[in-house]
Structures are given as C-alpha cells and as structure tokens.
Enzyme design. Sequence first.
Site, PDB file in Angstrom:
ATOM      1  N   THR A   1     -21.219 -59.885  -3.213  1.00 37.39           N
ATOM      2  CA  THR A   1     -21.912 -61.153  -3.181  1.00 37.39           C
ATOM      3  C   THR A   1     -23.303 -60.959  -2.585  1.00 37.39           C
ATOM      4  O   THR A   1     -23.548 -59.938  -1.948  1.00 37.39           O
ATOM      5  CB  THR A   1     -21.060 -62.077  -2.288  1.00 37.39           C
TER       6      THR A   1
ATOM      7  N   THR B   1     -19.695 -62.593   3.238  1.00 39.65           N
ATOM      8  CA  THR B   1     -19.238 -61.916   2.025  1.00 39.65           C
ATOM      9  C   THR B   1     -17.865 -61.328   2.308  1.00 39.65           C
ATOM     10  O   THR B   1     -17.560 -61.024   3.461  1.00 39.65           O
ATOM     11  CB  THR B   1     -20.233 -60.802   1.612  1.00 39.65           C
TER      12      THR B   1
HETATM   13  N1  ASP Z   1     -16.725 -63.919  -0.987  1.00 44.63           N
HETATM   14  C1  ASP Z   1     -16.763 -63.771  -2.444  1.00 44.63           C
HETATM   15  C2  ASP Z   1     -15.584 -64.530  -3.027  1.00 44.63           C
HETATM   16  O1  ASP Z   1     -14.474 -64.372  -2.557  1.00 44.63           O
HETATM   17  C3  ASP Z   1     -16.694 -62.341  -2.918  1.00 44.63           C
HETATM   18  C4  ASP Z   1     -17.567 -61.319  -2.184  1.00 44.63           C
HETATM   19  O2  ASP Z   1     -18.181 -61.609  -1.157  1.00 44.63           O
HETATM   20  O3  ASP Z   1     -17.639 -60.170  -2.664  1.00 44.63           O
HETATM   21  O4  ASP Z   1     -15.775 -65.202  -3.998  1.00 44.63           O
END
Ligand code: ASP
Length: 331
Positions: free
Chosen positions: A195, A245
Amino acid sequence: MVPLVEIEIKSVKRPSIAVHGGAGDWSIDRDTETSVRRWIEEALISGYEILKRGGSSIDAVTEAVATLEDSGIFNAGSGSALNALGYAELDAGVMEGYNMYSGSVASVKSIKNPVRLARLVMDNTSHVMLCCDGAEKLASALGLRLEGFSISERILNRYRDLVSKALSSNQAVSPYIKGNIEVMRRMITGSLGDTVGAVAIDREGRLAAATSTGGVWLKLPGRIGDSPIPGSGFYADRHIACSATGLGEAIMTISLCRSIAIASRFLGSVAPAVAYTFEELESIPRFRGFAHAGVIVMEHSEKLYMTFNTRGMARGYISSDTESLEVSIYR
Ligand code: ASP
C-alpha cells in the site's frame, strides 16, 4: 516499557512530509529497488513543493499519494493487487488533523487516483466514506476524470501464479488466503502487498494523513480493508498523523492509527504507544503469526516515527532544515 518493535525516530522541522510504499517482504531485484527509491523521492518532492510554497499538509499528502498511485509499481492506483476474480478494487482515505475532516472511498474500480476522489468526498460532501458505484458517480458529478487504467503484464502474471498456487491442493498458501479457498474455488471455476501512504506537517503546524491501496492479493470481491477506514488505515488530529499498511483485517480489528493516537495521549509519548499497539496487533488470536503491519507517524512536536514488523517497508521523508531526501526499504 521496552519496545518490542524497533522504531525509527527522526527529528524534523516543519514543514515536513514522509511517505511509505508498504510493509512487506520486499524481495526485489536491483532495477526494481532503484525505481522504488526513485518513486519515493518523486512523491516526497511533489508533496514538499506544496509545503514549501506555504501550502497545506492535506494538499501535500494528497499529491504525494497520487504520485505513488501513478507509479504503477506500488500496490495502489495502476499497480494495484487483483482480487480473486482478477480485477482491481481500490480503497483510499485522507484526513486533516486540525478540524478532523476526513474522506474516503472503498472498492472503486475505474478511478486511477482514488486518493483524489477521497479528497472530493472530504471537501464536497457531508459524508466520510463512499463506496463502489456511488463513489464513481460522485467522481463524474464533480468532474474528476474517470480515468480507467490498464493492468500491466507483471500484475497479471502475478495473479495467474497466485491463483494457481492457491487452488492447487498440494501447495502451501498463506493463512490469510486459506480461509477463503473454498469460496474462491466456487467463484473461480471457471477460480496475497504494498500500500502507499503519506503524513505531513505544514508551516502552520497542521497535520494530515493519506493512504491508498489495491488491498490484498486474491481478496474476495467486495472485501474492504483498513485503508479507507478513518482511525484504522489513516488518521490525523492536532497531535499526530498516521498512515498504516499491512494486513487490513488485523489493523481494523484494533483501529491501529487511532489506537496509537489515544495510547500516546495516555502514555505521554508516541514511541511507547506505537510499541504497545504493535504488541496488541500481534497478539490478536485470529491473526497470530501473520499480523504484518507498518506505520509512519508525524507528531506535532516535529518528530517522525516509522516502524514495521516485516522484513521491509519502503519509506522516506524530507524535513525543511536539511531538505535532503532520506529513503530506505530495509532496517
Ligand atoms: N492494508 C492494506 C489492506 O489490507 C494492504 C497493505 O497495506 O498492503 O487492504
């Protein structure tokens, strides 16, 4: 309290901005590492230029995240992870800390820069979160170009590879995907990212945060993560701004960013608050062993905190005293 996670603490002078490109394994080759670093720098410059001209932190984080969405190499915008059926559903959120206005969008499919749409929700509606078709209708009503984006061959190949591993019974798959395999099989017959986010403090000392993502690889269609949820994937008040994230379901279970804000008020400082919330995150029984996460936190007293419990987190910051771009991926 002894911090269990290693926390990087930097003194910054306002205005200042920090960005991340996701917590994860970051097993990448040299060329990819070079372009990850270059895009983190681009994003920092795009946000810092606004701050330097006296612009607001909310404009700076929106611009920095839009730059990362456009890069195509992070899990956001045109580089987004695909769901179990092979298409992208994007989530994003923005928040300014002085008046605590926020806006977010979830599960949008034909918007190249969901962070800009999240900003439209914040600036032009009385709502905080819009999803799906409704969010896309707002975009066309307010003239944000419904710029579709094409999925690159790199992303499509990763999708094919992950689907075949997930569906082949003799391959080990992550516990996150395991719980969905049966449903995925039924959906796919015929059928796990990085993210991006930013936090900033402007000349007036106002804080802001933004986060944008394609979510988690092979998520079920309709799944919404932490990134568009205020207090979970992003949060700002007059004391801190936070962008998170990692595994959305774990992050939203303990409202990670807001928990850091509250804990820091009670503990009197941010570092033990971050350590405490990460301990909590890692001990959620349902996600034990795979509650991966990272955060960047800007504090009003001109301190920046960055931490992650994964092998790496692409990240960088710029502070007005040195104006040098500090970028790293690993510890
Ligand atoms: N937090 C994000 C989600 O679960 C994914 C990520 O941070 O890679 O959608």
